[in-house]
Design an enzyme around this catalytic site. Structure first.
Site, PDB file in Angstrom:
ATOM      1  N   GLU A 177       0.819  -1.207   0.000  1.00  0.00           N
ATOM      2  CA  GLU A 177       0.000   0.000   0.000  1.00  0.00           C
ATOM      3  C   GLU A 177       0.856   1.261   0.000  1.00  0.00           C
ATOM      4  OE1 GLU A 177      -2.669  -0.372   3.273  1.00  0.00           O
ATOM      5  OE2 GLU A 177      -3.968  -1.826   2.262  1.00  0.00           O
ATOM      6  N   HIS A 211     -10.425   1.556   0.262  1.00  0.00           N
ATOM      7  CA  HIS A 211     -10.964   0.689   1.308  1.00  0.00           C
ATOM      8  C   HIS A 211     -12.492   0.619   1.288  1.00  0.00           C
ATOM      9  CE1 HIS A 211      -6.873   1.495   2.751  1.00  0.00           C
ATOM     10  NE2 HIS A 211      -6.976   0.402   3.461  1.00  0.00           N
TER      11      HIS A 211
END
Length: 320
Positions: A177, A211
């Protein structure tokens, strides 16, 4: 004679947004590219008590299933390598696109992605633990810090480094990430000459948006009811807010240090510590209420005063 690069052509703001969308989609989309990585939920009507997770049915595939985790770890790892290759191809195009410029494009890619072990000191790695002074003190009171009485290898180390879920939460996810949503995306915005404020406060929104797909998982696990929908919306909005704010911080670390390693370490540390819970910690040690409160306040103050000086790196590529 080696080629020395003094400047790069500017990338337009519109193209930077396109690249950001491409990189984010490549990362998130990778976990849906294969059947093994995709989630699968039953379509049966479910009646469960509101606020409770239902039992997993046969042939369902949930997010924490070991085989799903393994497939997704492979997917995001390949996606991260792909994103780095996209950045390399962009630099190769910008420096000329000829075979003789490949080594130059590699050098610029590694430098801009912060993948070189430069002269970053230990101080940027200490800023995050300072912020968590309160939770760390609470762990000390419960004797749960490393090598204290309540700490054990099997309980506190094995789940992090030797389990597939720990590998996801504390190793692969933070590394991939940060490389994609910090290094790659900020590199593109830097090439578009975006301001520091835009790079810090706007680019992490893509990290928060990445997300949002967890809402579908929450909605199904809690029974696909109106209560489950409400829970999915609330939890997803909280996660979007939390991850975006955390993204602001990691973007700041990356820009200040020109290295992806401080954000990666901060990400791993925060994942291990979790969201601070001062109320719970005070209930666990009621006779230490005010020392815990003081530790929390001291951590916030120390973080505020050290964030700038401790992350300052001479010759930072991004902070000039």
């Amino acid at each position: 004679m080696p080629i020395v690069l003094t400047s790069l052509p500017q990338v337009s703001a519109g193209l930077a947004h396109i690249f950001t969308t491409l990189l984010s989609s490549c990362y998130v989309g990778s976990i849906y590219a294969s059947k093994e990585a995709r989630l699968q939920f039953s379509s049966n009507n479910l009646r469960i008590q509101a606020g409770h997770i239902r039992n997993k049915e046969r042939d369902e595939r949930w997010r924490d299933d070991p085989d799903v985790i393994r497939a997704r770890l492979v997917a995001v790892s390949l996606a991260t390598l792909t994103c780095c290759m996209i950045i390399f191809c962009l630099f190769w195009y910008l420096v000329g696109g000829e075979a003789k410029f490949i080594s130059l494009a590699i050098r610029e890619t590694l430098t801009h992605l912060g993948l070189r072990f430069n002269d970053v000191s230990i101080y940027p790695y200490l800023v995050t633990p300072l912020l968590f002074l309160g939770p760390l003190y609470a762990l000390f009171l419960s004797e749960s810090l490393p090598f204290q009485r309540s700490w054990s290898f099997n309980k506190d180390v094995f789940p992090i480094f030797f389990s597939v879920k720990g590998l996801r939460n504390y190793i692969i996810a933070p590394i991939t990430e940060e490389v994609v949503f910090r290094a790659c995306i900020l590199t593109v915005y830097h090439l578009s000459h975006a301001t520091r404020n835009k790079m810090i406060f706007l680019s992490p929104l893509s990290f928060g948006a990445a997300h949002l797909h967890h809402a579908w998982d929450t909605y199904n696990r809690y029974g696909r009811s109106s209560a489950a929908l409400k829970r999915a919306v609330v939890s997803t909005l909280f996660q979007f807010t939390y991850t975006s704010i955390f993204g602001f911080y990691c973007s700041y670390l990356f820009i200040r240090t020109s290295s992806v390693f401080p954000p990666i370490v901060a990400h791993i540390f925060c994942n291990i510590m979790g969201v601070p819970q001062p109320g719970f910690e005070i209930r666990q040690s009621p006779n230490r209420k005010w020392p815990i409160v003081f530790a929390y306040l001291a951590g916030i103050v120390a973080f505020t005063f050290t964030l700038g000086p401790w992350t300052h790196m001479e010759g930072s590529l991004y902070w000039k």
